[in-house]
Design a protein around this motif. Sequence first.
Motif, PDB file in Angstrom:
ATOM      1  N   GLY A  51      52.012  34.006  17.286  1.00 54.47           N
ATOM      2  CA  GLY A  51      52.617  34.205  18.992  1.00 54.47           C
ATOM      3  C   GLY A  51      54.156  34.189  18.815  1.00 54.47           C
ATOM      4  N   GLU A  90      58.480  43.128  28.903  1.00 48.76           N
ATOM      5  CA  GLU A  90      57.272  42.642  29.883  1.00 48.76           C
ATOM      6  C   GLU A  90      56.277  44.156  29.923  1.00 48.76           C
ATOM      7  OE1 GLU A  90      60.406  41.518  30.414  1.00 48.76           O
ATOM      8  OE2 GLU A  90      60.155  39.772  30.072  1.00 48.76           O
ATOM      9  N   ARG A  97      48.336  45.573  26.992  1.00 46.69           N
ATOM     10  CA  ARG A  97      46.992  45.076  27.552  1.00 46.69           C
ATOM     11  C   ARG A  97      46.030  46.387  27.912  1.00 46.69           C
ATOM     12  NH1 ARG A  97      50.815  41.469  29.524  1.00 46.69           N
ATOM     13  NH2 ARG A  97      50.500  39.507  28.769  1.00 46.69           N
ATOM     14  N   ASP A 108      44.570  34.613  20.495  1.00 42.04           N
ATOM     15  CA  ASP A 108      44.268  33.422  20.892  1.00 42.04           C
ATOM     16  C   ASP A 108      45.458  32.379  20.917  1.00 42.04           C
ATOM     17  OD1 ASP A 108      44.863  33.209  18.223  1.00 42.04           O
ATOM     18  OD2 ASP A 108      42.956  32.134  17.751  1.00 42.04           O
ATOM     19  N   PHE A 109      46.496  33.251  21.395  1.00 40.14           N
ATOM     20  CA  PHE A 109      47.755  32.647  21.197  1.00 40.14           C
ATOM     21  C   PHE A 109      48.820  32.956  22.383  1.00 40.14           C
ATOM     22  CE2 PHE A 109      47.853  35.504  17.883  1.00 40.14           C
ATOM     23  CZ  PHE A 109      48.750  36.641  18.409  1.00 40.14           C
ATOM     24  N   GLU A 110      49.645  32.508  22.962  1.00 37.87           N
ATOM     25  CA  GLU A 110      50.682  32.924  23.922  1.00 37.87           C
ATOM     26  C   GLU A 110      51.406  33.715  23.017  1.00 37.87           C
ATOM     27  OE1 GLU A 110      53.864  31.457  27.437  1.00 37.87           O
ATOM     28  OE2 GLU A 110      52.599  30.043  26.340  1.00 37.87           O
ATOM     29  N   ILE A 111      52.198  34.867  23.326  1.00 42.13           N
ATOM     30  CA  ILE A 111      53.247  35.458  22.682  1.00 42.13           C
ATOM     31  C   ILE A 111      54.786  34.913  23.398  1.00 42.13           C
ATOM     32  CG2 ILE A 111      54.325  37.989  22.304  1.00 42.13           C
ATOM     33  CD1 ILE A 111      51.337  38.968  22.813  1.00 42.13           C
ATOM     34  N   LYS A 112      55.318  34.395  22.600  1.00 38.85           N
ATOM     35  CA  LYS A 112      56.559  33.763  23.034  1.00 38.85           C
ATOM     36  C   LYS A 112      57.535  34.556  22.103  1.00 38.85           C
ATOM     37  CE  LYS A 112      54.707  29.301  24.120  1.00 38.85           C
ATOM     38  NZ  LYS A 112      54.956  27.767  23.702  1.00 38.85           N
TER      39      LYS A 112
END
Length: 114
Positions: A51, A90, A97, A108-112
């Motif tokens: 992520g 963004e 998506r 299964d993670f937030e992309i930071k």
Amino acid sequence: MIKDLYFFGCKTAGQALGHYLFLGNNQKHDNSKNSLDSGLLTLAGVPDRPGRGCFAQVGNLSIVTFWDRTGDPRPNSNSAFFAEGRYTAEELLSAAREHYPRIFGRFDFEIKLR
């Protein structure tokens, strides 16, 4: 709106190890842009944690890349979405998506991003 959004990474989790380049409808595409294979992440000093990633604009390409083990469990596995043109991170993630819902949905993670 982003018409041609490329995906670099593993299309199907657990079936074929290795990273490939896909265009829109998930056709395997010429892999000549393989410098995406952890190159930007390493140059940017992004820690190898799922992520974590970065956003870059290189020439006329806008790129979001991040460490990802959902398709390939090996170290240094990563994914990237990119398009020709000047887009924000963004905009690229929103298009990802839409264009690649199955691939994006397995994260299964937030992309930071840095």
